[in-house]
Design an enzyme around this catalytic site. Sequence first.
Site, mmCIF file in Angstrom:
data_model
loop_
_atom_site.group_PDB
_atom_site.id
_atom_site.type_symbol
_atom_site.label_atom_id
_atom_site.label_comp_id
_atom_site.label_asym_id
_atom_site.label_seq_id
_atom_site.Cartn_x
_atom_site.Cartn_y
_atom_site.Cartn_z
ATOM 1 N N ASP A 12 -6.015 -2.646 4.601
ATOM 2 C CA ASP A 12 -4.805 -3.543 4.941
ATOM 3 C C ASP A 12 -4.010 -3.535 6.030
ATOM 4 O OD1 ASP A 12 -4.523 -4.297 2.071
ATOM 5 O OD2 ASP A 12 -2.815 -3.576 1.426
ATOM 6 N N LYS A 110 -6.773 -9.115 -2.111
ATOM 7 C CA LYS A 110 -6.619 -8.896 -3.959
ATOM 8 C C LYS A 110 -4.790 -9.536 -3.698
ATOM 9 C CE LYS A 110 -4.868 -3.982 -0.866
ATOM 10 N NZ LYS A 110 -3.714 -4.637 -1.360
ATOM 11 N N CYS A 155 -0.422 1.083 -1.309
ATOM 12 C CA CYS A 155 -1.966 0.679 -0.989
ATOM 13 C C CYS A 155 -3.029 1.529 -1.520
ATOM 14 C CB CYS A 155 -2.885 -0.670 -0.724
ATOM 15 S SG CYS A 155 -1.157 -2.410 -0.928
#
Length: 206
Positions: A12, A110, A155
């Site tokens: 990310d 995602k 994450c």
Amino acid sequence: MNDESTALIVIDVQNDFCPGGALEVGEGDRIVPVCNRLMARYPLCVLTQDWHPREHFSFAANHDGAEPFGTIEAPYGTQVLWPVHCVQGTEGAAFHKDLETTRAHMIVRKGFRPHIDSYSAFFENDQKTPTGLDGYLKDLGVKRLVMLGLATDFCVHDSAVDAVKLGYPVTLVEDGCRGIDLDGSLAAAVADMKEKGVAFATSDAL
Ligand code: VGL
Ligand code: ZN
């Protein structure tokens, strides 16, 4: 020498998690050179990209009267409510402009199901719905993972813990991660990863 039995997983590294972004992580942009240096050294690189529809239920704005960083109960447990971030196709969802994305072999998106959040690169927050990444890595014969990215306490943590659960030895790049730190979540996440067997190393040592 690194070979394809080790995959580098970059979590990310998107504008919304960098300074000035909708869910900014302090110094989030500082990890970009670390990511680039390591991507040049690992022959198999995977990027993940948080990728929400605008109506995503993890956004506080989609719940009457809710404030960002509060929580709600989801069918799969407690869910933090976030500012609107990483909306599909927006500049906030794009990778940081200096991230050398051409080096990536696989990009996992995602968090695109409207009613379930997904922190981990492997499973959505119900801990059951797979993203497909485990199948991809196993198909390619990947045996161990090196991970870095944003945010350490959400994450990155969930990805590292799931990877260990799936049987991969995981090394986390300490200088390649930064955290959000909601109410001590950063220290708790680091302690939990250590307890579960995630190894820590600096990028220089890899
Ligand atoms: C993340 C909160 C919400 C992360 C993504 O990348 O750590 N955190 N969505
Ligand atoms: Zn998100």
